[in-house]
Design a protein around this motif. Structure first.
Motif, PDB file in Angstrom:
ATOM      1  N   PRO A  58      26.448  44.361  37.843  1.00 23.11           N
ATOM      2  CA  PRO A  58      27.632  44.986  37.255  1.00 23.11           C
ATOM      3  C   PRO A  58      28.804  44.023  37.168  1.00 23.11           C
ATOM      4  CG  PRO A  58      27.443  45.577  39.541  1.00 23.11           C
ATOM      5  CD  PRO A  58      26.235  44.756  39.240  1.00 23.11           C
ATOM      6  N   LYS A  59      29.809  44.436  36.378  1.00 18.70           N
ATOM      7  CA  LYS A  59      31.025  43.643  36.297  1.00 18.70           C
ATOM      8  C   LYS A  59      31.957  44.033  37.438  1.00 18.70           C
ATOM      9  CE  LYS A  59      34.659  42.104  33.232  1.00 18.70           C
ATOM     10  NZ  LYS A  59      35.515  42.394  32.099  1.00 18.70           N
ATOM     11  N   LEU A  60      31.813  45.315  37.852  1.00 20.87           N
ATOM     12  CA  LEU A  60      32.686  45.783  38.929  1.00 20.87           C
ATOM     13  C   LEU A  60      31.891  46.682  39.858  1.00 20.87           C
ATOM     14  CD1 LEU A  60      35.714  46.314  39.980  1.00 20.87           C
ATOM     15  CD2 LEU A  60      35.485  48.446  38.735  1.00 20.87           C
ATOM     16  N   ASN A  95      33.703  41.317  41.079  1.00 18.62           N
ATOM     17  CA  ASN A  95      34.939  42.102  41.130  1.00 18.62           C
ATOM     18  C   ASN A  95      34.690  43.337  41.970  1.00 18.62           C
ATOM     19  OD1 ASN A  95      36.227  40.340  39.358  1.00 18.62           O
ATOM     20  ND2 ASN A  95      35.330  41.386  37.603  1.00 18.62           N
ATOM     21  N   LEU A  96      35.607  43.593  42.910  1.00 18.07           N
ATOM     22  CA  LEU A  96      35.410  44.709  43.836  1.00 18.07           C
ATOM     23  C   LEU A  96      36.641  45.600  43.844  1.00 18.07           C
ATOM     24  CD1 LEU A  96      34.004  42.540  46.734  1.00 18.07           C
ATOM     25  CD2 LEU A  96      32.671  44.119  45.363  1.00 18.07           C
ATOM     26  N   GLU A 112      38.384  37.205  54.669  1.00 15.59           N
ATOM     27  CA  GLU A 112      37.380  37.168  53.619  1.00 15.59           C
ATOM     28  C   GLU A 112      37.964  37.597  52.277  1.00 15.59           C
ATOM     29  OE1 GLU A 112      36.867  38.236  56.609  1.00 15.59           O
ATOM     30  OE2 GLU A 112      34.837  37.885  57.330  1.00 15.59           O
ATOM     31  N   ILE A 113      38.839  38.625  52.328  1.00 20.64           N
ATOM     32  CA  ILE A 113      39.434  39.123  51.078  1.00 20.64           C
ATOM     33  C   ILE A 113      40.284  38.037  50.447  1.00 20.64           C
ATOM     34  CG2 ILE A 113      41.035  40.815  50.114  1.00 20.64           C
ATOM     35  CD1 ILE A 113      40.099  42.748  52.282  1.00 20.64           C
ATOM     36  N   GLU A 114      41.026  37.332  51.294  1.00 17.94           N
ATOM     37  CA  GLU A 114      41.885  36.281  50.746  1.00 17.94           C
ATOM     38  C   GLU A 114      41.070  35.159  50.149  1.00 17.94           C
ATOM     39  OE1 GLU A 114      44.626  34.932  53.657  1.00 17.94           O
ATOM     40  OE2 GLU A 114      45.701  36.850  53.730  1.00 17.94           O
ATOM     41  N   ALA A 115      39.872  34.949  50.691  1.00 16.46           N
ATOM     42  CA  ALA A 115      39.066  33.834  50.199  1.00 16.46           C
ATOM     43  C   ALA A 115      38.160  34.246  49.050  1.00 16.46           C
ATOM     44  CB  ALA A 115      38.229  33.292  51.359  1.00 16.46           C
ATOM     45  N   HIS A 116      38.123  35.515  48.742  1.00 14.99           N
ATOM     46  CA  HIS A 116      37.214  36.000  47.683  1.00 14.99           C
ATOM     47  C   HIS A 116      37.616  35.443  46.336  1.00 14.99           C
ATOM     48  CE1 HIS A 116      34.146  38.610  46.113  1.00 14.99           C
ATOM     49  NE2 HIS A 116      35.003  39.187  45.282  1.00 14.99           N
ATOM     50  N   GLN A 117      36.603  35.148  45.539  1.00 14.12           N
ATOM     51  CA  GLN A 117      36.912  34.499  44.257  1.00 14.12           C
ATOM     52  C   GLN A 117      36.719  35.422  43.069  1.00 14.12           C
ATOM     53  OE1 GLN A 117      35.040  30.629  43.969  1.00 14.12           O
ATOM     54  NE2 GLN A 117      35.006  30.578  46.203  1.00 14.12           N
ATOM     55  N   GLY A 118      36.661  36.694  43.335  1.00 17.92           N
ATOM     56  CA  GLY A 118      36.565  37.625  42.213  1.00 17.92           C
ATOM     57  C   GLY A 118      37.758  38.557  42.279  1.00 17.92           C
ATOM     58  N   GLY A 119      37.806  39.509  41.349  1.00 18.29           N
ATOM     59  CA  GLY A 119      38.873  40.485  41.413  1.00 18.29           C
ATOM     60  C   GLY A 119      38.708  41.356  42.653  1.00 18.29           C
ATOM     61  N   MET A 140      38.816  44.843  37.658  1.00 22.36           N
ATOM     62  CA  MET A 140      37.853  44.587  36.595  1.00 22.36           C
ATOM     63  C   MET A 140      38.188  43.306  35.860  1.00 22.36           C
ATOM     64  SD  MET A 140      35.447  46.614  34.956  1.00 22.36           S
ATOM     65  CE  MET A 140      36.090  48.227  34.676  1.00 22.36           C
ATOM     66  N   ASN A 141      39.484  43.046  35.748  1.00 21.22           N
ATOM     67  CA  ASN A 141      39.892  41.852  35.016  1.00 21.22           C
ATOM     68  C   ASN A 141      40.100  40.656  35.918  1.00 21.22           C
ATOM     69  OD1 ASN A 141      39.957  43.078  32.426  1.00 21.22           O
ATOM     70  ND2 ASN A 141      41.752  44.214  33.112  1.00 21.22           N
TER      71      ASN A 141
END
Lengths: 230, 635
Positions: A58-60, A95-96, A112-119, A140-141
């Motif tokens: 999925p995208k999100l 994206n989460l 972990e959230i700060e290091a995440h590379q998606g939305g 999503m974006n």
């Protein structure tokens, strides 16, 4: 805009996990209204979700923290947190969007959230629907919205990388590519840093659109206001 | 969230509870008894049980002097007179003299090595006509021939088997000839049984095989209980031939002893010799090493008895057993012994379990132990050796085990009580807070007395209250060793990864109202993960406190800093935790408790700590250590 590698067509794919049937149905309906062309899949427990992410790509992913590991077990926040951690580890650019009545529990995952590379966006379940949708759209974006997590904390805490980005962008006036070269990271990473900085400073793309503001310039203004840029 | 269906859980819980209860009651006793039985079976308790036998035998009252036996001793003084080795003539004279007083039997307990010319038939020629004379030989370990010429039924051996601890507790009565082990005609008898047999023959009591145990020896109707490899407390002992447990005659002078010189000078009463069993032997310690014995001893200062006296004890035991029903030492079969241990031990354990208070338990066990000892003593006096050491071990061991288990139970109960208190408190809080508010809301709604905005705010308040209860419960469930207490009663779970704890501490500390925090604009933080497995909870706690203290120092002593950073970086196994600020003041005024913590921590981590001013203004406070250096510490 952050590009997500879509496998075949531009079909929007959303994956939702929640064990509460009523809520799940309601959520899917609302999402379908907002994104009429999207394909929405659902999972009822964390194990099924992990399998579905693998297959469905999925995208999100929209997650309720309070879920069981397998159907029939109690729903526990710990399970959702574990799931989130696994997702961030295995799909760092996914994206989460987190929907939960127990937002405080996410505090343990801040690094972990700060290091995440998606939305990444967080919404408290008690928020009105339009706010929740706005945040889902944000994630999503590829943008970040963690305001609800930082509720109650005073002051702004930042990672050293973000401070560096601010300095390079606004004191030296470098472009994204130059910043990427200087910091020895990819351009995409620089854009992710910016999305985190937006979030910290309370700048959200939707607000900007509505008010006719340029997010990057807003960033400079807000950063100077907060004293991040001397 | 699904509702919990408690009713489904109860039956399983009850069953488990019952099984656990039974196990907790019976298992310790079974385990201890089992262990002791195994220990005994493998021979670990043998030494103790033999020692106990000695003590029990020794404690018996003295008996009158034996009336059947007289000893003629040849000591150092006599040897000086007659010469060593002993000349045949002296023996011949002695035997002739003794025979003139009509004794019943004479045993010549002088091995060939003591005589001056054992292979010649001189002795036999001169005294061989006496049919009530028995000479001696040695058969096993070393072979010493009897004086030449004597027929087989006038020869007895003097070999003995000592126990593992080198003490004598049993006598060998008969054995097959090691030179011809399969020839029944060559079965040899000991001196003692020869003497007893001859004496009793005159009363028409004959030596034969046992009625109940065909391999045992029996005189008349009295069977001498045969020693077996596992008799009494023995485990896998050597029971070759026919042996009996030696029942020493108690008393300081169990046998009348006349020195040789007194015989020669006729300084004795003829009645002392008439119709008796006379045994002649050497009692000089240098010439004949006495035999180690623990129950009685005759040499005065070491636990040993002269050989001739040991023979006397044996003959006395046999004769008194046949003629006066003086008991031998009997034992139960192996199976009965173990059964006795299990039953007696089990009874003691059950008695212990029934009593409630600890003091009572000690009394009960004390009483049981004492009565066991009394029972064993009584039994020994009537000739029965019952095992006592294993049971004496079982009961205190069991008590000790029960003590440990009880202690653990108390600990567990205390935790349960604590939890119960928390549950009770939670119930009260729910009842007094959210529940009341909820009822309020319902009532107002029913009265149509509630605006939508008011309802919203009430529900939000409710939401908050219930959430707080959840937080409270979660915090209370952490144990004190695993928690770190921070500002605003925040409890940190020390089992979380260290770098996450650092994040929380950074946020929490900077929220506090220290004067110099107010000017902070840039609060930068990043912590690489730390390899937690080498850090004990204590060290983690110290690291957290260190970070907190370093930040507080900035808050107190830096002058109007606008920038503070706490960075933890892990480069090639070396971890650096650096706290930097750009305040104008220096932090040198922190030599008190502050740096103590830092220095102590540095020492514990085998790392370094520095706090130095920066040239562009501000201070850096840095702790670094090598993670691998800690792995030699096993935790």
């Amino acid at each position: 805009m952050i590009n997500q590698d879509l496998p075949d067509s531009q079909t929007l794919k959303i994956l939702v996990v929640d064990d509460h049937e009523l809520f799940l149905d309601g959520t899917i309906k609302v999402l379908q209204t907002q994104y009429p062309n999207a394909v929405i899949e659902s999972a009822r427990n964390s194990r099924k979700l992990l399998a579905a992410v693998q297959q469905f790509k999925p995208k999100l992913v929209l997650i309720d923290l309070s879920i069981p590991e397998i159907t029939g077990e109690f729903a526990r926040t710990e399970t959702g947190l574990q799931l989130l951690q696994t997702l961030m580890q295995n799909y760092p650019t996914m994206n989460l969007a987190i929907l939960s009545s127990n937002i405080k529990a996410l505090k343990q995952l801040r690094p972990e959230i700060e290091a995440h590379q998606g939305g990444f966006s967080i919404a408290d379940k008690s928020l009105p629907n339009k706010d929740v949708l706005a945040r889902i759209d944000c994630a999503m974006n590829g943008f970040t919205h963690t305001k609800d997590l930082r509720n109650g904390t005073t002051g702004i805490e930042i990672k050293p990388e973000w401070l560096t980005v601010l300095n390079l962008a606004y004191r030296e006036g470098l472009s994204d590519r130059a910043i990427a070269q200087r910091m020895n990271v990819s351009e995409r990473t620089v854009r992710i840093y910016f999305s985190r900085i937006y979030d910290i400073l309370g700048i959200y793309p939707e607000d900007c659109r509505r008010n006719g503001q340029n997010p990057r310039i807003q960033t400079e203004i807000r950063a100077r206001e907060e004293g991040l840029l001397p | 969230m699904k509702l919990v269906h408690l009713s489904n859980l109860i039956p399983k819980r009850q069953l488990r509870h019952r099984v656990v209860t039974w196990c907790s009651h019976a298992l310790p006793g079974l385990v201890i008894t089992g262990l002791v039985v195994i220990a005994r079976f493998s021979g670990l308790l043998q030494g103790l049980e033999l020692f106990a036998l000695d003590l029990l035998l020794k404690a018996r009252p003295a008996e009158s002097q034996d009336e059947y036996i007289v000893l003629i001793s040849i000591d150092r003084q006599d040897l000086n007179q007659i010469g060593n080795p002993i000349p045949n003539q002296e023996i011949i004279n002695l035997v002739n003299t003794l025979q003139s007083y009509q004794p019943s039997v004479i045993g010549l307990n002088l091995l060939g090595s003591l005589l001056s010319d054992p292979s010649s038939k001189t002795l036999f020629n001169r005294v061989g006509r006496y049919k009530n004379l028995v000479v001696v030989e040695k058969l096993l370990s070393e072979r010493i021939h009897p004086p030449a010429g004597f027929p087989l039924d006038q020869v007895g051996f003097t070999d003995i088997y000592l126990d593992g601890d080198n003490y004598l507790r049993r006598m060998l009565l008969g054995t097959s000839n090691p030179a011809q082990p399969d020839n029944p005609e060559e079965f040899r008898f000991s001196l003692a049984i020869r003497l007893a047999e001859l004496y009793l023959k005159q009363q028409n009591i004959v030596l034969k095989n046992g009625d109940r145990d065909p391999l045992a020896m029996q005189l008349g109707t009295t069977e001498l209980p045969r020693f077996l490899p596992n008799s009494g407390g023995y485990v896998n002992a050597n029971a070759n031939g026919v042996q009996i447990l030696l029942n020493f005659r108690m008393g300081r002078q169990p046998f009348r002893t006349i020195p040789l010189r007194d015989i020669k000078s006729k300084r004795f009463d003829p009645e002392w010799l008439r119709g008796r069993v006379i045994i002649i032997g050497v009692t000089d310690n240098n010439l004949r090493t006495p035999i180690p014995t623990r129950v009685t001893y005759s040499t005065g200062f070491t636990e040993s008895t002269h050989g001739v006296e040991v023979q006397a004890h044996t003959v006395s035991q046999i004769l008194n057993s046949v003629l006066n029903q003086r008991p031998n030492i009997n034992t139960w079969s192996e199976d009965w012994n173990y059964l006795w241990i299990v039953i007696a031990g089990g009874t003691g354990i059950i008695a212990c379990q029934i009593t409630q208070s600890f003091k009572q338990k000690i009394i009960v066990i004390g009483v049981i132990q004492i009565s066991l000892l009394a029972l064993s003593y009584f039994a020994i006096n009537v000739g029965l050796w019952i095992p006592v050491i294993p049971i004496l071990l079982i009961l205190p061991l069991y008590l000790g085990l029960e003590l440990i288990l009880r202690y653990k139970l108390i600990e567990k109960q205390r935790t349960i009580n604590q939890r119960q208190q928390i549950i009770n408190h939670t119930f009260d809080v729910i009842h007094n807070g959210p529940l009341q508010n909820l009822n309020n809301v319902i009532r107002q709604l029913r009265d149509r007395n509630l605006t939508e905005s008011k309802l919203l705010s009430e529900l939000e308040e409710l939401n908050n209250e219930i959430r707080l209860i959840g937080d409270y419960l979660k915090q209370e469930s952490l144990s004190p060793e695993k928690t770190l207490y921070l500002h605003k009663n925040l409890r940190l779970d020390l089992t979380l990864p260290t770098h996450k704890l650092f994040f929380m501490i950074f946020t929490n500390t900077l929220e506090r109202d220290f004067p110099e925090f107010r000017t902070l604009k840039q609060k930068v933080r990043h912590f690489d993960p730390i390899d937690d497995q080498y850090l004990s909870l204590e060290v983690k706690r110290e690291l957290c406190l260190f970070l907190e203290e370093a930040l507080i120092n900035v808050g107190k002593h830096a002058e109007e800093p606008t920038y503070i950073s706490a960075i933890g970086s892990n480069t090639k196994g070396c971890y650096t935790l650096r706290i930097t600020d750009n305040g104008k003041g220096t932090c040198l005024s922190t030599q008190g408790n502050g740096s103590e913590l830092a220095n102590r921590l540095a020492a514990q981590l085998k790392g370094t700590f520095i706090r130095i001013p920066l040239k562009e203004g501000g201070t850096v406070c840095q702790l670094d250590w090598i993670e691998k250096a800690l792995s030699s510490k096993s935790k």
